[in-house]
Scaffold this motif. Structure first.
Motif, short mmCIF file in Angstrom:
data_model
loop_
_atom_site.label_atom_id
_atom_site.label_comp_id
_atom_site.label_asym_id
_atom_site.label_seq_id
_atom_site.Cartn_x
_atom_site.Cartn_y
_atom_site.Cartn_z
N HIS A 1 0.87 -1.19 0.00
CA HIS A 1 0.00 0.00 0.00
C HIS A 1 0.90 1.22 0.00
CE1 HIS A 1 -3.36 2.51 2.15
NE2 HIS A 1 -3.07 2.95 0.93
N GLU B 1 1.24 12.48 8.19
CA GLU B 1 -0.04 12.25 8.87
C GLU B 1 -0.96 11.36 8.02
OE1 GLU B 1 -1.73 16.01 10.07
OE2 GLU B 1 -0.04 16.41 11.42
N GLN C 1 0.22 7.77 8.15
CA GLN C 1 -0.20 7.16 9.41
C GLN C 1 -1.68 6.79 9.39
OE1 GLN C 1 2.23 6.77 11.67
NE2 GLN C 1 1.04 5.88 13.31
N GLU C 2 -2.51 7.73 8.95
CA GLU C 2 -3.96 7.51 8.93
C GLU C 2 -4.37 6.37 8.00
OE1 GLU C 2 -5.57 11.27 7.71
OE2 GLU C 2 -4.89 12.28 9.54
N THR C 3 -3.70 6.26 6.86
CA THR C 3 -4.07 5.26 5.86
C THR C 3 -3.29 3.97 6.00
OG1 THR C 3 -2.50 6.21 4.27
CG2 THR C 3 -4.79 7.01 4.19
N GLU C 4 -2.36 3.93 6.95
CA GLU C 4 -1.55 2.74 7.22
C GLU C 4 -0.82 2.23 5.98
OE1 GLU C 4 -4.15 -0.07 9.18
OE2 GLU C 4 -4.33 1.21 10.94
N THR C 5 -0.24 3.15 5.24
CA THR C 5 0.52 2.75 4.05
C THR C 5 1.79 2.03 4.47
OG1 THR C 5 1.60 4.91 3.95
CG2 THR C 5 -0.37 4.61 2.60
N THR C 6 2.29 1.18 3.58
CA THR C 6 3.53 0.44 3.87
C THR C 6 4.76 1.22 3.44
OG1 THR C 6 3.27 -0.75 1.77
CG2 THR C 6 2.47 -1.83 3.78
N ASP D 1 8.17 6.81 9.78
CA ASP D 1 8.23 5.55 10.51
C ASP D 1 8.00 4.35 9.59
OD1 ASP D 1 5.56 5.90 9.95
OD2 ASP D 1 4.87 5.48 11.99
N ARG D 2 8.14 4.59 8.29
CA ARG D 2 7.99 3.54 7.28
C ARG D 2 8.96 3.85 6.15
NH1 ARG D 2 2.40 3.97 7.44
NH2 ARG D 2 2.92 5.20 9.25
#
Length: 139
Positions: free
Chosen positions: A11, A91, A94-99, A129-130
Motif C-alpha cells: 500500500h 499524517e 499514518q492515517e491510511t496505514e501505508t507500507t 516511521d515507514r
C-alpha cells in the motif's frame, strides 16, 4: 489488491505536486505493481501576497489525482491542508496505514523549487516511521 502482495509496495502513498509530477510518479511506480495506491496533495497553509488561493491549490490537487487515476483507477486520494508539507504527508501515511511513501526525483523548476522539494524529501526520509522510496523518473 493482488493476492499475496506484500512488502513496501503493498500500500503505497504517492505525494504529488501537480499533473506532470503525478504522471512521472505513476510511470515510475507502475512497474512495481503496487497492491493499493493512495495519492496525497498537501495544500500548504500560507498567507501574504505570494500565497496561492486555496481554490487554485485544490484544483491542482484534483487535476493531479486525475493523472494518478489514468493508471490506477482504484487509487484513493486526499487533499490535506497543513503548514508543513512533509508533516501533512506523514499524517496521511499514518492515517491510511501505508507500507511506504513513494515519489520521484523532482528536477523540474527553478533552484528555489528544487531546494523546497529537497527539504521536504529530507524531512520525510529523516522522520518517517515507514520506508520512503525515491524513484528515478522514467523520462
Amino acid at each position: 489488491m493482488p493476492e499475496g502482495h506484500s512488502g513496501v509496495f503493498r500500500h503505497v502513498l504517492l505525494p504529488v505536486n501537480g499533473v506532470d509530477d503525478a504522471r512521472a510518479t505513476t510511470r515510475a511506480i507502475e512497474k512495481h505493481e503496487p497492491g493499493r495506491v493512495t495519492a496525497v496533495y498537501v495544500v500548504k497553509r500560507t498567507s501574504g501576497p505570494e500565497a496561492v488561493p486555496l481554490s487554485k491549490s485544490e484544483e491542482i490537487g484534483r487535476d493531479s489525482f486525475g493523472a494518478i487515476h489514468e493508471r490506477f483507477p482504484e487509487a484513493d486520494s486526499r487533499i490535506v491542508r497543513h503548514e508543513d508539507v512533509a508533516e501533512g504527508i506523514l499524517e496521511v501515511a499514518q492515517e491510511t496505514e501505508t507500507t511506504s511513501i513513494v515519489f520521484v526525483t523532482r528536477s523540474n523548476g527553478g533552484i528555489l523549487s528544487r531546494l523546497f522539494s529537497a527539504n521536504i524529501s529530507e524531512k520525510l526520509v529523516d522522520t518517517a516511521d515507514r520506508p520512503v522510496l525515491v524513484l528515478p523518473t522514467e523520462d
